[in-house]
Design a protein around this motif. Structure first.
Motif, PDB file in Angstrom:
ATOM      1  N   GLN A  49       0.986  -0.854  -0.364  1.00 29.30           N
ATOM      2  CA  GLN A  49      -0.074  -0.646   0.173  1.00 29.30           C
ATOM      3  C   GLN A  49       0.998   1.123   0.077  1.00 29.30           C
ATOM      4  O   GLN A  49       1.028   2.053  -0.580  1.00 29.30           O
ATOM      5  CB  GLN A  49      -0.750  -0.371   1.185  1.00 29.30           C
ATOM      6  N   ILE A  50       1.550   1.121   0.804  1.00 32.02           N
ATOM      7  CA  ILE A  50       3.314   1.987   1.076  1.00 32.02           C
ATOM      8  C   ILE A  50       3.239   2.232  -1.333  1.00 32.02           C
ATOM      9  O   ILE A  50       3.960   3.204  -0.978  1.00 32.02           O
ATOM     10  CB  ILE A  50       3.951   1.729   1.591  1.00 32.02           C
ATOM     11  N   GLY A  51       3.300   1.773  -0.881  1.00 30.43           N
ATOM     12  CA  GLY A  51       4.326   1.466  -2.669  1.00 30.43           C
ATOM     13  C   GLY A  51       5.568   1.012  -3.056  1.00 30.43           C
ATOM     14  O   GLY A  51       6.412   2.020  -3.542  1.00 30.43           O
ATOM     15  N   VAL A  52       5.998  -0.322  -2.428  1.00 33.99           N
ATOM     16  CA  VAL A  52       6.972  -1.338  -2.229  1.00 33.99           C
ATOM     17  C   VAL A  52       7.677  -1.482  -4.326  1.00 33.99           C
ATOM     18  O   VAL A  52       5.687  -1.614  -4.359  1.00 33.99           O
ATOM     19  CB  VAL A  52       7.334  -1.930  -1.391  1.00 33.99           C
ATOM     20  N   PHE A  53       8.496  -1.759  -4.875  1.00 32.03           N
ATOM     21  CA  PHE A  53       8.722  -1.932  -6.109  1.00 32.03           C
ATOM     22  C   PHE A  53       7.927  -3.164  -6.076  1.00 32.03           C
ATOM     23  O   PHE A  53       7.917  -3.968  -7.182  1.00 32.03           O
ATOM     24  CB  PHE A  53       9.775  -1.547  -6.392  1.00 32.03           C
ATOM     25  N   ASP A  54       9.156  -4.082  -4.715  1.00 32.47           N
ATOM     26  CA  ASP A  54       9.179  -5.408  -4.536  1.00 32.47           C
ATOM     27  C   ASP A  54       9.005  -6.052  -3.288  1.00 32.47           C
ATOM     28  O   ASP A  54       9.580  -5.305  -2.262  1.00 32.47           O
ATOM     29  CB  ASP A  54      10.106  -6.033  -5.488  1.00 32.47           C
ATOM     30  N   TYR A  55       8.945  -7.532  -3.169  1.00 32.80           N
ATOM     31  CA  TYR A  55       8.959  -7.658  -1.260  1.00 32.80           C
ATOM     32  C   TYR A  55       9.931  -8.655  -1.974  1.00 32.80           C
ATOM     33  O   TYR A  55       9.215 -10.410  -2.137  1.00 32.80           O
ATOM     34  CB  TYR A  55       7.584  -7.461  -1.062  1.00 32.80           C
ATOM     35  N   ILE A  56      10.574  -9.281  -1.262  1.00 33.93           N
ATOM     36  CA  ILE A  56      11.622 -10.676  -0.664  1.00 33.93           C
ATOM     37  C   ILE A  56      11.712 -11.050   0.550  1.00 33.93           C
ATOM     38  O   ILE A  56      12.436  -9.993   1.495  1.00 33.93           O
ATOM     39  CB  ILE A  56      13.081 -10.106  -1.712  1.00 33.93           C
ATOM     40  N   VAL A  73      17.400 -15.687  -2.111  1.00 30.21           N
ATOM     41  CA  VAL A  73      18.112 -16.088  -3.290  1.00 30.21           C
ATOM     42  C   VAL A  73      18.548 -15.340  -4.317  1.00 30.21           C
ATOM     43  O   VAL A  73      17.971 -14.514  -4.566  1.00 30.21           O
ATOM     44  CB  VAL A  73      17.257 -17.621  -3.660  1.00 30.21           C
ATOM     45  N   PHE A  74      19.484 -16.164  -4.936  1.00 32.90           N
ATOM     46  CA  PHE A  74      20.229 -15.044  -5.645  1.00 32.90           C
ATOM     47  C   PHE A  74      19.682 -14.943  -7.393  1.00 32.90           C
ATOM     48  O   PHE A  74      19.334 -13.472  -7.783  1.00 32.90           O
ATOM     49  CB  PHE A  74      21.816 -15.038  -6.378  1.00 32.90           C
ATOM     50  N   GLU A  75      18.714 -15.812  -7.566  1.00 34.26           N
ATOM     51  CA  GLU A  75      17.892 -15.401  -8.694  1.00 34.26           C
ATOM     52  C   GLU A  75      16.327 -14.545  -8.957  1.00 34.26           C
ATOM     53  O   GLU A  75      16.652 -14.325  -9.507  1.00 34.26           O
ATOM     54  CB  GLU A  75      17.739 -17.008  -9.478  1.00 34.26           C
ATOM     55  N   ARG A  76      16.237 -15.024  -7.603  1.00 35.80           N
ATOM     56  CA  ARG A  76      14.889 -14.103  -7.284  1.00 35.80           C
ATOM     57  C   ARG A  76      15.281 -12.748  -7.024  1.00 35.80           C
ATOM     58  O   ARG A  76      14.953 -11.705  -7.884  1.00 35.80           O
ATOM     59  CB  ARG A  76      14.212 -14.262  -5.910  1.00 35.80           C
ATOM     60  N   PHE A  77      16.391 -12.694  -6.560  1.00 39.71           N
ATOM     61  CA  PHE A  77      16.867 -11.191  -5.697  1.00 39.71           C
ATOM     62  C   PHE A  77      17.451 -10.472  -7.659  1.00 39.71           C
ATOM     63  O   PHE A  77      17.328  -9.449  -7.722  1.00 39.71           O
ATOM     64  CB  PHE A  77      18.571 -11.256  -5.443  1.00 39.71           C
ATOM     65  N   LYS A  78      17.573 -11.419  -8.109  1.00 36.70           N
ATOM     66  CA  LYS A  78      18.515 -11.112  -9.999  1.00 36.70           C
ATOM     67  C   LYS A  78      17.553 -10.435 -10.395  1.00 36.70           C
ATOM     68  O   LYS A  78      16.844  -9.145 -11.240  1.00 36.70           O
ATOM     69  CB  LYS A  78      19.148 -11.350 -10.445  1.00 36.70           C
ATOM     70  N   GLN A  79      15.931 -11.361 -10.668  1.00 40.82           N
ATOM     71  CA  GLN A  79      15.201 -11.024 -11.345  1.00 40.82           C
ATOM     72  C   GLN A  79      14.464  -9.958 -11.261  1.00 40.82           C
ATOM     73  O   GLN A  79      13.643  -9.181 -11.802  1.00 40.82           O
ATOM     74  CB  GLN A  79      14.468 -12.075 -11.052  1.00 40.82           C
ATOM     75  N   ARG A  96      19.580 -25.411 -11.184  1.00 35.99           N
ATOM     76  CA  ARG A  96      19.610 -23.668 -11.412  1.00 35.99           C
ATOM     77  C   ARG A  96      18.186 -23.894 -11.377  1.00 35.99           C
ATOM     78  O   ARG A  96      17.447 -23.083 -11.201  1.00 35.99           O
ATOM     79  CB  ARG A  96      20.585 -23.571 -12.452  1.00 35.99           C
ATOM     80  N   TYR A  97      17.362 -24.751 -12.005  1.00 36.09           N
ATOM     81  CA  TYR A  97      15.787 -25.097 -11.977  1.00 36.09           C
ATOM     82  C   TYR A  97      15.424 -24.959 -10.504  1.00 36.09           C
ATOM     83  O   TYR A  97      14.484 -24.359 -10.756  1.00 36.09           O
ATOM     84  CB  TYR A  97      15.747 -25.145 -13.424  1.00 36.09           C
ATOM     85  N   LEU A  98      16.215 -25.924 -10.228  1.00 38.25           N
ATOM     86  CA  LEU A  98      15.317 -26.703  -8.791  1.00 38.25           C
ATOM     87  C   LEU A  98      15.237 -25.089  -7.878  1.00 38.25           C
ATOM     88  O   LEU A  98      14.478 -24.501  -6.963  1.00 38.25           O
ATOM     89  CB  LEU A  98      15.751 -27.172  -8.562  1.00 38.25           C
ATOM     90  N   GLU A  99      16.396 -24.568  -7.943  1.00 40.22           N
ATOM     91  CA  GLU A  99      17.199 -23.133  -6.707  1.00 40.22           C
ATOM     92  C   GLU A  99      15.543 -22.066  -7.143  1.00 40.22           C
ATOM     93  O   GLU A  99      15.568 -21.416  -6.820  1.00 40.22           O
ATOM     94  CB  GLU A  99      18.066 -23.097  -7.020  1.00 40.22           C
ATOM     95  N   HIS A 100      15.454 -22.170  -8.165  1.00 37.91           N
ATOM     96  CA  HIS A 100      14.824 -20.769  -9.565  1.00 37.91           C
ATOM     97  C   HIS A 100      13.171 -20.999  -8.758  1.00 37.91           C
ATOM     98  O   HIS A 100      12.352 -20.480  -8.239  1.00 37.91           O
ATOM     99  CB  HIS A 100      14.624 -20.874 -10.734  1.00 37.91           C
ATOM    100  N   LEU A 101      12.741 -22.235  -9.370  1.00 45.24           N
ATOM    101  CA  LEU A 101      11.141 -22.194  -8.177  1.00 45.24           C
ATOM    102  C   LEU A 101      11.069 -22.271  -6.976  1.00 45.24           C
ATOM    103  O   LEU A 101      10.232 -21.799  -6.434  1.00 45.24           O
ATOM    104  CB  LEU A 101      11.244 -24.140  -8.819  1.00 45.24           C
ATOM    105  N   VAL A 102      12.290 -22.611  -6.256  1.00 46.54           N
ATOM    106  CA  VAL A 102      12.366 -22.866  -4.812  1.00 46.54           C
ATOM    107  C   VAL A 102      11.901 -21.649  -4.937  1.00 46.54           C
ATOM    108  O   VAL A 102      11.493 -20.671  -4.107  1.00 46.54           O
ATOM    109  CB  VAL A 102      13.540 -22.900  -3.788  1.00 46.54           C
ATOM    110  N   ALA A 103      12.800 -20.256  -5.169  1.00 48.62           N
ATOM    111  CA  ALA A 103      12.848 -18.791  -5.210  1.00 48.62           C
ATOM    112  C   ALA A 103      11.561 -18.159  -5.555  1.00 48.62           C
ATOM    113  O   ALA A 103      11.198 -17.537  -5.009  1.00 48.62           O
ATOM    114  CB  ALA A 103      13.673 -17.712  -5.792  1.00 48.62           C
ATOM    115  N   GLU A 104      10.984 -19.189  -6.164  1.00 51.65           N
ATOM    116  CA  GLU A 104       8.972 -18.572  -7.009  1.00 51.65           C
ATOM    117  C   GLU A 104       8.010 -19.322  -5.744  1.00 51.65           C
ATOM    118  O   GLU A 104       7.121 -19.171  -6.283  1.00 51.65           O
ATOM    119  CB  GLU A 104       8.990 -19.005  -8.082  1.00 51.65           C
ATOM    120  N   ASP A 105       8.784 -20.476  -5.107  1.00 47.38           N
ATOM    121  CA  ASP A 105       8.027 -20.203  -4.002  1.00 47.38           C
ATOM    122  C   ASP A 105       6.670 -21.640  -4.570  1.00 47.38           C
ATOM    123  O   ASP A 105       5.854 -22.084  -4.167  1.00 47.38           O
ATOM    124  CB  ASP A 105       6.429 -19.875  -3.465  1.00 47.38           C
TER     125      ASP A 105
END
Length: 235
Positions: free
Chosen positions: A100-107, A112-118, A204-213
């Motif tokens: 509501q305040i207006g963050v661009f993203d919430y991590i 996980v680096f891939e989520r951060f990088k995305q 790499r694919y598995l850790e990406h899926l973990v980062a995406e819940d």
């Protein structure tokens, strides 16, 4: 503003080890520069005023402040300052307040680096589009507004548009298909053998899926040797 200059980032995090990890993550992503690390309210306010960064990486809990309160202050005083929350806070009301305040993203930590990088790449695209529009005209069309809001639009309608580099959607579907057959979870080696890819690629694919819940990761303890990381579909 110059769309070609590096995006200046201020890290607001009281755990200096975590702050250093974020700084090193940023160094691996083209187009960003860390201009400072603040571990307290006073440091954060001072560096925001002096450095005038483009982006804050902000935690919620500090010994002397609440990051959401700092977020409110910065949004009131510096409208153009964007914020990505990086926090262990999972309470839904905190997430809602940040949105509501207006963050661009919430991590959510651990990061996980891939989520951060995305997230950072999405912000870089958004920032460049905004700079380009400011340089070209003071007025925008509906189409240009839609492009600025593309992160919200596409996350619902075309999630695969934001897959990070090195993640192919077809291979990702195959990984999920294989995982769906493993009731008790599968290791990266098993997934790799099933699909016909290397173990490193599978991980790499598995850790990406973990980062995406999309899946969860756990440790399986066998009778001999080190515990293995196993991956389980959660949805």
């Amino acid at each position: 503003m110059n769309g070609n200059r590096e995006i200046e980032v201020l890290i607001v995090e009281d755990d200096l080890r975590v702050a250093e990890i974020q700084k090193r993550f940023l160094e691996q992503i083209e187009g960003f520069q860390t201009v400072g690390i603040a571990a307290s309210y006073v440091e954060a306010k001072t560096l925001i005023e002096i450095m005038q960064p483009d982006l804050l990486l902000l935690d919620v809990f500090f010994p002397d402040m609440n990051g959401l309160d700092l977020l409110k202050e910065t949004k009131q005083q510096t409208k153009q300052l964007n914020v990505i929350m990086i926090t262990a806070t999972k309470e839904i009301h905190k997430v809602q307040e940040a949105i509501q305040i207006g963050v661009f993203d919430y991590i959510i930590k651990p990061v996980v680096f891939e989520r951060f990088k995305q997230s950072l790449l999405r912000f870089r695209d958004f920032h460049r589009k905004l700079v380009q529009l400011e340089e070209e005209s003071l007025h925008v069309t509906q189409k240009q507004v839609d492009k600025l809001l593309r992160k919200e639009i596409d996350m619902g309608s075309n999630e695969k548009s934001y897959l990070p580099k090195g993640i192919d959607p077809l291979t990702l579907d195959k990984v999920l298909e294989v995982l769906g057959k493993g009731v008790r979870g599968l290791t990266a080696e098993v997934v790799a053998n099933e699909i016909g890819i290397s173990r490193t690629t599978a991980r790499r694919y598995l850790e990406h899926l973990v980062a995406e819940d999309k899946i969860a990761a756990d440790l399986a303890y066998g009778t001999v040797g080190r515990p293995e990381r196993v991956y389980i579909v959660t949805t």
